[in-house]
Enzyme design. Sequence first.
Site, PDB file in Angstrom:
ATOM      1  N   GLU A  49      10.091  -1.385 -19.566  1.00  0.00           N
ATOM      2  CA  GLU A  49       8.984  -1.278 -18.612  1.00  0.00           C
ATOM      3  C   GLU A  49       8.446   0.153 -18.594  1.00  0.00           C
ATOM      4  O   GLU A  49       9.215   1.122 -18.541  1.00  0.00           O
ATOM      5  CB  GLU A  49       9.489  -1.671 -17.221  1.00  0.00           C
ATOM      6  CG  GLU A  49       8.468  -1.543 -16.100  1.00  0.00           C
ATOM      7  CD  GLU A  49       9.033  -1.931 -14.738  1.00  0.00           C
ATOM      8  OE1 GLU A  49       8.240  -2.023 -13.779  1.00  0.00           O
ATOM      9  OE2 GLU A  49      10.257  -2.148 -14.624  1.00  0.00           O
ATOM     10  N   LYS A 117       2.337  -7.100 -14.391  1.00  0.00           N
ATOM     11  CA  LYS A 117       3.439  -7.440 -13.488  1.00  0.00           C
ATOM     12  C   LYS A 117       2.911  -8.085 -12.211  1.00  0.00           C
ATOM     13  O   LYS A 117       2.055  -7.516 -11.518  1.00  0.00           O
ATOM     14  CB  LYS A 117       4.237  -6.171 -13.164  1.00  0.00           C
ATOM     15  CG  LYS A 117       5.520  -6.393 -12.383  1.00  0.00           C
ATOM     16  CD  LYS A 117       6.281  -5.074 -12.275  1.00  0.00           C
ATOM     17  CE  LYS A 117       7.614  -5.239 -11.579  1.00  0.00           C
ATOM     18  NZ  LYS A 117       8.365  -3.945 -11.528  1.00  0.00           N
ATOM     19  N   CYS A 149      10.761  -6.818 -14.885  1.00  0.00           N
ATOM     20  CA  CYS A 149      11.682  -6.346 -13.854  1.00  0.00           C
ATOM     21  C   CYS A 149      11.791  -7.270 -12.645  1.00  0.00           C
ATOM     22  O   CYS A 149      12.411  -8.323 -12.719  1.00  0.00           O
ATOM     23  CB  CYS A 149      11.302  -4.923 -13.453  1.00  0.00           C
ATOM     24  SG  CYS A 149      12.681  -3.936 -12.803  1.00  0.00           S
TER      25      CYS A 149
END
Length: 270
Positions: A49, A117, A149
């Site tokens: 990320e 995201k 994540c």
Amino acid sequence: MSAPIGPARELRVVLAQLTPHPVDVVANLARLEAVVGEHAQAELMVFPELFLTGYNLDAVHELALDPHGDVIGQVRTLARHWRTAIIVGFAEMHGDKVANSLACIDSDGGLAGVYRKTHLFGRERDHFAAGDRLAVVELAGIRVGPMICFDIEFPEPARTLALDGAQLLVSVAANMEPYEPDHQLASRARALDNRLPHLYVNRTGWEVPFVFTGHSRIVAADGSVLLQLGADECVASSRVTVDAEPRELTDYLNQLRPDLYGGQLQAAPR
């Protein structure tokens, strides 16, 4: 419903569990170039990320990249040169906002997709605009479901990608202390939930005030851990089997009861 199971295929993958240079896109791009060149046989390489730009939230606006600009263009050139699909995280200039994004680049250098995201964690909500779409992308001839994540801590994103035909889940992270146990469980659960192999690649090192925990892994479709890395930098090559036949009676996707819960889930009132 999920895509039909085809012949099993072994995919050559590289998990690039690295520490990006804070606020130094040029250095991070050079590191990516070196790692890709050292693993020329890989079919798919996964970086963490925000790898290209780092996790300094106060600097993401000045570091944000155009997915059609020079930096991502250089990554695409590398992918085409080495015939290797690449997934890498970066802060993306998206209109007049910044997104926490993944560039999903196929082995011909084509930009197969940009995933933004959708579930932002903590202070990320002050600096990024959340994505509004989950999408399967085709990389190295495999339908990949990308996540970032915090996304994996919710069952719904992975389930949505599985139902949209993903053959492989790929998650990148900048997971930090004290949350390593959360991702150890979530990375395995998302594989088991959907009977899909799962590549999980987390970063290492620190950027004040965060200490990032590494522990990237490859999880099989039955939830077992096939490869487990430690807390330090590591670039690991392995193989993952895609489209393995699920065990009888435990193919969860084909035993769902949407008449009981499909479309009825909603956030609890605050």
